[in-house]
Design a protein around this motif. Structure first.
Motif, PDB file in Angstrom:
ATOM      1  N   ASN A  30       0.817  -1.270   0.162  1.00 14.68           N
ATOM      2  CA  ASN A  30      -0.186   0.061  -0.139  1.00 14.68           C
ATOM      3  C   ASN A  30       0.878   1.307   0.086  1.00 14.68           C
ATOM      4  O   ASN A  30       0.576   2.363  -0.268  1.00 14.68           O
ATOM      5  N   ASN A  31       2.232   0.940   0.431  1.00 12.04           N
ATOM      6  CA  ASN A  31       3.041   2.314   0.117  1.00 12.04           C
ATOM      7  C   ASN A  31       4.643   1.677  -0.009  1.00 12.04           C
ATOM      8  O   ASN A  31       4.611   0.617   0.483  1.00 12.04           O
ATOM      9  N   GLN A  33       8.714   3.265   0.644  1.00 11.75           N
ATOM     10  CA  GLN A  33       9.491   4.354   0.852  1.00 11.75           C
ATOM     11  C   GLN A  33      10.767   4.329   0.543  1.00 11.75           C
ATOM     12  O   GLN A  33      11.167   3.033   0.522  1.00 11.75           O
ATOM     13  N   ARG A  50       2.454   6.438  -2.491  1.00 12.45           N
ATOM     14  CA  ARG A  50       1.419   5.262  -2.133  1.00 12.45           C
ATOM     15  C   ARG A  50       1.158   4.358  -3.263  1.00 12.45           C
ATOM     16  O   ARG A  50       1.502   4.884  -4.485  1.00 12.45           O
ATOM     17  N   PRO A  92       6.105  -2.481   3.266  1.00  8.77           N
ATOM     18  CA  PRO A  92       5.359  -3.010   4.480  1.00  8.77           C
ATOM     19  C   PRO A  92       5.603  -4.309   4.649  1.00  8.77           C
ATOM     20  O   PRO A  92       5.628  -4.801   3.365  1.00  8.77           O
ATOM     21  N   ARG A  93       5.510  -5.056   5.565  1.00 14.03           N
ATOM     22  CA  ARG A  93       6.061  -6.413   5.463  1.00 14.03           C
ATOM     23  C   ARG A  93       4.668  -7.264   5.022  1.00 14.03           C
ATOM     24  O   ARG A  93       4.919  -8.362   4.427  1.00 14.03           O
ATOM     25  N   GLY A  96      -0.908  -3.475   4.377  1.00 12.31           N
ATOM     26  CA  GLY A  96      -1.358  -2.461   5.772  1.00 12.31           C
ATOM     27  C   GLY A  96      -0.548  -2.829   7.020  1.00 12.31           C
ATOM     28  O   GLY A  96      -0.709  -2.154   7.851  1.00 12.31           O
ATOM     29  N   SER A  97       0.682  -3.439   6.774  1.00 13.14           N
ATOM     30  CA  SER A  97       1.413  -3.433   8.031  1.00 13.14           C
ATOM     31  C   SER A  97       2.179  -2.331   8.299  1.00 13.14           C
ATOM     32  O   SER A  97       2.568  -1.542   7.525  1.00 13.14           O
ATOM     33  N   TYR A  98       2.338  -1.928   9.594  1.00 15.42           N
ATOM     34  CA  TYR A  98       3.134  -0.642   9.960  1.00 15.42           C
ATOM     35  C   TYR A  98       4.541  -0.983   9.818  1.00 15.42           C
ATOM     36  O   TYR A  98       5.293  -0.072  10.251  1.00 15.42           O
ATOM     37  N   ILE A  99       5.029  -2.182   9.724  1.00 12.70           N
ATOM     38  CA  ILE A  99       6.252  -2.587   9.847  1.00 12.70           C
ATOM     39  C   ILE A  99       6.959  -2.535   8.528  1.00 12.70           C
ATOM     40  O   ILE A  99       6.726  -3.503   7.708  1.00 12.70           O
ATOM     41  N   PRO A 100       7.910  -1.785   8.353  1.00 12.13           N
ATOM     42  CA  PRO A 100       8.790  -1.911   7.165  1.00 12.13           C
ATOM     43  C   PRO A 100       9.816  -2.825   7.122  1.00 12.13           C
ATOM     44  O   PRO A 100      10.466  -3.175   7.962  1.00 12.13           O
ATOM     45  N   PHE A 102      13.418  -3.561   4.793  1.00 13.77           N
ATOM     46  CA  PHE A 102      14.431  -2.786   4.128  1.00 13.77           C
ATOM     47  C   PHE A 102      15.309  -3.852   3.100  1.00 13.77           C
ATOM     48  O   PHE A 102      15.611  -4.867   3.572  1.00 13.77           O
TER      49      PHE A 102
ATOM     50  N   TYR B  34      11.533   0.496  17.574  1.00  7.55           N
ATOM     51  CA  TYR B  34      12.020  -0.632  16.512  1.00  7.55           C
ATOM     52  C   TYR B  34      13.684  -0.669  17.154  1.00  7.55           C
ATOM     53  O   TYR B  34      14.516   0.409  17.390  1.00  7.55           O
ATOM     54  N   TYR B  36      16.989  -2.396  15.213  1.00  6.29           N
ATOM     55  CA  TYR B  36      17.680  -3.006  13.862  1.00  6.29           C
ATOM     56  C   TYR B  36      19.012  -3.124  14.240  1.00  6.29           C
ATOM     57  O   TYR B  36      19.691  -2.358  14.854  1.00  6.29           O
ATOM     58  N   LEU B  44      18.932  -3.959   6.633  1.00  8.65           N
ATOM     59  CA  LEU B  44      18.720  -3.749   8.112  1.00  8.65           C
ATOM     60  C   LEU B  44      18.036  -5.045   8.668  1.00  8.65           C
ATOM     61  O   LEU B  44      16.925  -5.412   7.758  1.00  8.65           O
ATOM     62  N   TYR B 104       2.710   8.266   7.480  1.00  6.27           N
ATOM     63  CA  TYR B 104       2.125   7.068   7.585  1.00  6.27           C
ATOM     64  C   TYR B 104       3.427   6.318   7.344  1.00  6.27           C
ATOM     65  O   TYR B 104       4.082   6.101   6.207  1.00  6.27           O
ATOM     66  N   ASN B 105       3.704   5.321   8.224  1.00  6.37           N
ATOM     67  CA  ASN B 105       4.495   4.252   8.215  1.00  6.37           C
ATOM     68  C   ASN B 105       6.117   4.809   8.302  1.00  6.37           C
ATOM     69  O   ASN B 105       7.112   4.036   7.922  1.00  6.37           O
TER      70      ASN B 105
END
Lengths: 112, 118
Positions: A30-31, A33, A50, A92-93, A96-100, A102, B34, B36, B44, B104-105
């Motif tokens: 959904n997004n 970064q 997004r 996002p994992r 909708g997850s808030y945990i990115p 990398f 968090y 990492y 990470l 957001y996020n």
């Protein structure tokens, strides 16, 4: 878990040239970064795009997102030596997850 | 404005010794927190995250642990360090909810702790 992967792993260019980095991911998002990390420092958020956006600009940065190809690109125009850093995409994992998560990043070197 | 602090900045510890890294956030409340780890030239690896005081989710069940004794304090610990624990440790926070698209996020990172285990 969701993870973006950057390509290339390393990029070396001359000042004034454009730098393009790509990020591919596996599942719907959904997004997405982009972050930047100077050597030995923490990451700094650059831009968020997004899933309903195709392109976004911020100064000399241009980010595109192609959800059909599950890929994104970061373009730095007219690069400067100060742009030398590692660049990471984060997704996002799961939807909708808030945990990115990398990727491994692209190491960019801009020669003056 | 919000700030995030980590200390120490660098640390050299012998194998088998304990570890305590601290992270504090200012200027925000109820953040997600968090930890990492970043190995040299790598991405990470998420170690722990927390959505509230005393609530810890572990991603890597190894010899590391995390605690959140206060809303804006996040601690990474180990009872006995291993050589493989060497790396660059980053703490980050993100907001719970936001009406602003840019947050957001989005994660905000601390300056990091360089840990060398000898």
């Amino acid at each position: 878990s969701q993870q973006g992967e950057e390509d290339p792993q390393a990029l070396s260019i001359q000042e004034g040239e454009n730098a393009t980095m790509n990020c591919s991911y596996k599942t719907s998002i959904n997004n997405l970064q982009w972050y930047r990390q100077n050597s030995g420092r923490g990451l700094v958020h650059l831009i968020l795009i997004r899933s309903n956006e195709r392109e976004k600009h911020s100064g000399r940065l241009r980010v595109t997102l192609d959800t059909s190809k599950k890929s994104s690109s970061l373009l730095i125009t007219a690069s400067r030596a100060a742009d030398t850093a590692s660049y990471f995409c984060a997704t996002p994992r799961s939807g909708g997850s808030y945990i990115p998560t990398f990727g491994r990043g692209t190491s960019l070197i801009v020669h003056p | 404005s919000q700030t995030i602090h980590q200390w120490p900045a660098t640390l050299v510890q012998p194998v088998g010794s304990p570890l305590s890294l601290e992270c504090t956030v200012e200027g925000t409340s109820n953040p997600n927190l968090y930890w990492y780890r970043q190995a040299a030239g790598r991405g990470l690896q998420l170690l722990f995250y927390s959505v509230g005081i005393g609530q810890i989710s572990s991603e890597v069940p190894q010899n590391l642990s995390a605690s959140r004794p206060q809303d804006r304090q996040f601690i990474l610990s180990s009872k006995k360090l291993l050589l493989s624990d060497s790396g660059f440790y980053l703490c980050a926070w993100s907001g719970r909810t936001s009406g602003r698209a840019g947050s957001y996020n989005e994660q905000f990172f601390g300056p990091g702790t360089r840990l060398t285990v000898l």
